[in-house]
Design a protein around this motif. Structure first.
Motif, PDB file in Angstrom:
ATOM      1  N   GLU A  11       0.852  -1.185   0.000  1.00 38.11           N
ATOM      2  CA  GLU A  11       0.000   0.000   0.000  1.00 38.11           C
ATOM      3  C   GLU A  11       0.889   1.236   0.000  1.00 38.11           C
ATOM      4  O   GLU A  11       2.096   1.151   0.265  1.00 38.11           O
ATOM      5  N   LEU A  12       0.296   2.369  -0.319  1.00 31.20           N
ATOM      6  CA  LEU A  12       1.061   3.615  -0.354  1.00 31.20           C
ATOM      7  C   LEU A  12       1.391   4.023   1.089  1.00 31.20           C
ATOM      8  O   LEU A  12       0.487   4.216   1.895  1.00 31.20           O
ATOM      9  N   THR A  13       2.685   4.124   1.375  1.00 32.31           N
ATOM     10  CA  THR A  13       3.129   4.421   2.739  1.00 32.31           C
ATOM     11  C   THR A  13       3.261   5.936   2.929  1.00 32.31           C
ATOM     12  O   THR A  13       4.152   6.556   2.359  1.00 32.31           O
ATOM     13  N   LEU A  14       2.353   6.473   3.711  1.00 27.19           N
ATOM     14  CA  LEU A  14       2.371   7.933   3.940  1.00 27.19           C
ATOM     15  C   LEU A  14       3.248   8.262   5.137  1.00 27.19           C
ATOM     16  O   LEU A  14       3.161   7.605   6.177  1.00 27.19           O
ATOM     17  N   SER A  15       4.077   9.288   4.996  1.00 30.23           N
ATOM     18  CA  SER A  15       4.835   9.755   6.153  1.00 30.23           C
ATOM     19  C   SER A  15       4.866  11.282   6.139  1.00 30.23           C
ATOM     20  O   SER A  15       4.747  11.904   5.079  1.00 30.23           O
ATOM     21  N   VAL A  16       5.006  11.851   7.328  1.00 29.77           N
ATOM     22  CA  VAL A  16       4.930  13.304   7.472  1.00 29.77           C
ATOM     23  C   VAL A  16       6.097  13.781   8.334  1.00 29.77           C
ATOM     24  O   VAL A  16       6.350  13.218   9.406  1.00 29.77           O
ATOM     25  N   GLU A  17       6.788  14.794   7.826  1.00 26.19           N
ATOM     26  CA  GLU A  17       7.979  15.294   8.527  1.00 26.19           C
ATOM     27  C   GLU A  17       7.685  16.565   9.314  1.00 26.19           C
ATOM     28  O   GLU A  17       6.989  17.455   8.824  1.00 26.19           O
ATOM     29  N   PHE A  18       8.211  16.618  10.532  1.00 23.31           N
ATOM     30  CA  PHE A  18       8.080  17.797  11.391  1.00 23.31           C
ATOM     31  C   PHE A  18       9.470  18.268  11.808  1.00 23.31           C
ATOM     32  O   PHE A  18      10.431  17.510  11.717  1.00 23.31           O
ATOM     33  N   GLU A  33      -1.131  19.425  15.932  1.00 23.94           N
ATOM     34  CA  GLU A  33      -1.058  19.128  14.486  1.00 23.94           C
ATOM     35  C   GLU A  33      -0.869  17.614  14.269  1.00 23.94           C
ATOM     36  O   GLU A  33      -1.431  17.038  13.347  1.00 23.94           O
ATOM     37  N   ILE A  34      -0.062  17.000  15.142  1.00 23.61           N
ATOM     38  CA  ILE A  34       0.162  15.549  15.002  1.00 23.61           C
ATOM     39  C   ILE A  34      -1.158  14.793  15.201  1.00 23.61           C
ATOM     40  O   ILE A  34      -1.476  13.866  14.465  1.00 23.61           O
ATOM     41  N   THR A  69       3.536   8.607  23.456  1.00 29.68           N
ATOM     42  CA  THR A  69       2.205   9.146  23.746  1.00 29.68           C
ATOM     43  C   THR A  69       1.262   9.272  22.551  1.00 29.68           C
ATOM     44  O   THR A  69       0.075   9.493  22.750  1.00 29.68           O
ATOM     45  N   CYS A  70       1.778   9.182  21.333  1.00 29.58           N
ATOM     46  CA  CYS A  70       0.908   9.511  20.189  1.00 29.58           C
ATOM     47  C   CYS A  70       0.354   8.282  19.459  1.00 29.58           C
ATOM     48  O   CYS A  70      -0.502   8.426  18.580  1.00 29.58           O
ATOM     49  N   GLY A  71       0.847   7.110  19.779  1.00 25.93           N
ATOM     50  CA  GLY A  71       0.370   5.924  19.059  1.00 25.93           C
ATOM     51  C   GLY A  71       0.701   6.020  17.583  1.00 25.93           C
ATOM     52  O   GLY A  71      -0.086   5.614  16.721  1.00 25.93           O
ATOM     53  N   LEU A  72       1.849   6.603  17.272  1.00 23.39           N
ATOM     54  CA  LEU A  72       2.256   6.810  15.878  1.00 23.39           C
ATOM     55  C   LEU A  72       3.709   6.382  15.749  1.00 23.39           C
ATOM     56  O   LEU A  72       4.538   6.738  16.586  1.00 23.39           O
ATOM     57  N   ASN A 273       5.433  21.632   9.920  1.00 19.18           N
ATOM     58  CA  ASN A 273       4.635  21.640  11.156  1.00 19.18           C
ATOM     59  C   ASN A 273       3.206  22.149  10.968  1.00 19.18           C
ATOM     60  O   ASN A 273       2.559  22.552  11.937  1.00 19.18           O
ATOM     61  N   LYS A 274       2.734  22.124   9.726  1.00 19.85           N
ATOM     62  CA  LYS A 274       1.353  22.568   9.477  1.00 19.85           C
ATOM     63  C   LYS A 274       0.627  21.434   8.760  1.00 19.85           C
ATOM     64  O   LYS A 274       1.043  21.010   7.678  1.00 19.85           O
ATOM     65  N   SER A 275      -0.458  20.985   9.367  1.00 13.21           N
ATOM     66  CA  SER A 275      -1.135  19.813   8.814  1.00 13.21           C
ATOM     67  C   SER A 275      -2.128  20.158   7.701  1.00 13.21           C
ATOM     68  O   SER A 275      -2.496  19.299   6.905  1.00 13.21           O
ATOM     69  N   TYR A 276      -2.563  21.423   7.651  1.00 16.10           N
ATOM     70  CA  TYR A 276      -3.681  21.786   6.778  1.00 16.10           C
ATOM     71  C   TYR A 276      -3.461  21.358   5.320  1.00 16.10           C
ATOM     72  O   TYR A 276      -4.301  20.672   4.721  1.00 16.10           O
ATOM     73  N   SER A 277      -2.320  21.744   4.747  1.00 16.84           N
ATOM     74  CA  SER A 277      -2.087  21.465   3.327  1.00 16.84           C
ATOM     75  C   SER A 277      -1.912  19.965   3.069  1.00 16.84           C
ATOM     76  O   SER A 277      -2.406  19.447   2.062  1.00 16.84           O
ATOM     77  N   VAL A 278      -1.214  19.288   3.977  1.00 11.30           N
ATOM     78  CA  VAL A 278      -1.015  17.842   3.799  1.00 11.30           C
ATOM     79  C   VAL A 278      -2.376  17.137   3.787  1.00 11.30           C
ATOM     80  O   VAL A 278      -2.646  16.279   2.942  1.00 11.30           O
TER      81      VAL A 278
END
Ligand code: FAD
Length: 287
Positions: A11-18, A33-34, A69-72, A273-278
């Motif tokens: 599957e497509l593996t999504l990841s997000v950098e902060f 945001e997380i 703490t985030c379960g991520l 560090n901004k989730s809106y656009s993602v």
């Protein structure tokens, strides 16, 4: 779960950098945001290591907090610049003790205010050495950086590709690319890397643009080009942040559509560090 296993799923593996915020308020914003990003069900997030190794403690602290703490799932960035081999080993040991399994081993950006990349007198010179160190220590799944438009300090495209292979041969399980705005650069890069017999996933790094001056600054630092058609659009949103954000969402959506059609293992979003656009891009893509 380790990076290698995450990318092995079909599957497509999504990841997000902060990046580590400078203030307590920024940190609390980041965690909110997380929480929002988690709704996208990303495979993992990552936390950068400040230029010149400046956020060493903070990065490890944030990675640990996300892990606990985030379960991520989380990947820790780790660089060789600005620290001795012993410092780098100590960070690897700390991550190991905290149960952090995923790292991205990097050369690192020079400290802010300097342009020249100088190795620490007792430090590693190249990311490949850090990959070897982490591999020997054991227990890590390791990503490395790739540069579709060639790394700015590389002697040539050919040498850059050979050194990339060296990092994979040293134990890297995935390559995550620098941002780019012309998908053809990524396609050509994948073709060239595969010709060297490198088979690990090559994950495109995607930046949804947030502002025109900011993207110009980023691209000039990492020597990525802004295609003429995009530059024309940027000029129109020069002083309008909201319009720039929308342009960023539209452009990144089209870029990702092309990449997905090409066949990619995942998407790594530079979120700043901004989730809106993602989130907006993922919504457009039905992810
Ligand atoms: P290396 O693999 O060490 O390569 C650096 C240069 O040296 C290249 O030009 C390469 O061709 C050349 N080279 C490699 N080996 C040799 C050799 N044996 N002999 C001669 N030349 C050689 N920076 C940060 O400071 N913090 C971060 O958190 C961070 N995260 C990043 C995440 C991603 C996904 C990417 C793509 C980049 C990131 N960067 C980060 C930026 C990166 O660290 C810099 O661009 C750095 O200058 C190059 O890193 P590298 O890991 O490719 O280094």
């Amino acid at each position: 779960m380790k990076l290698a296993d995450l990318y092995a799923r079909h599957e497509l593996t999504l990841s997000v950098e902060f990046f580590p915020p400078k203030t307590d308020k920024g940190e609390e914003n980041l965690f909110s945001e997380i929480e929002t990003i988690k709704r996208l069900n990303p495979a993992f997030c990552s936390v950068t290591y400040g230029a010149g190794g400046s956020t060493r403690e903070k990065t490890v602290e944030l990675v640990d907090r996300i892990h606990r703490t985030c379960g991520l799932e989380v990947m820790c960035h780790l660089t060789v610049v600005g620290q001795s081999k012993d410092d780098a080993r100590a960070v690897l040991k700390k991550l190991q003790e905290k149960g952090i399994e995923n790292i991205i081993a990097l050369g690192g950006d020079p400290p802010q205010g300097t342009v020249d990349w100088q190795p620490h007198p007792d430090g590693f010179h190249y990311a490949a050495e850090l990959v070897r160190e982490a591999t020997v220590l054991g227990g890590f799944s390791i990503a490395v950086a790739g540069f579709p438009e060639v790394h700015p300090r590389a002697e040539s495209r050919g040498s850059d590709l050979r050194y990339l292979k060296e990092k994979v041969d040293a134990g890297a399980a995935a390559i995550i690319t620098q941002l780019f705005f012309d998908n053809d650069d990524y396609y050509r890069y994948v073709e060239d890397v595969r010709k060297l017999g490198v088979v690990v996933p090559i994950v495109p790094g995607v930046l949804p643009i947030l502002s025109a001056p900011q993207v110009r600054r980023f691209t000039s630092l990492c020597c990525a080009k802004i295609p003429v058609a995009l530059e024309r659009e940027l000029v129109k949103v020069e002083n309008d942040e909201q319009a720039a954000v929308q342009l960023g969402i539209d452009y990144a959506t089209r870029q990702c559509e092309g990449l997905i059609k090409f066949g990619i293992p995942g998407l790594h979003f530079y979120s700043l560090n901004k989730s809106y656009s993602v989130r907006a891009v993922c919504k457009n893509l039905d992810l």
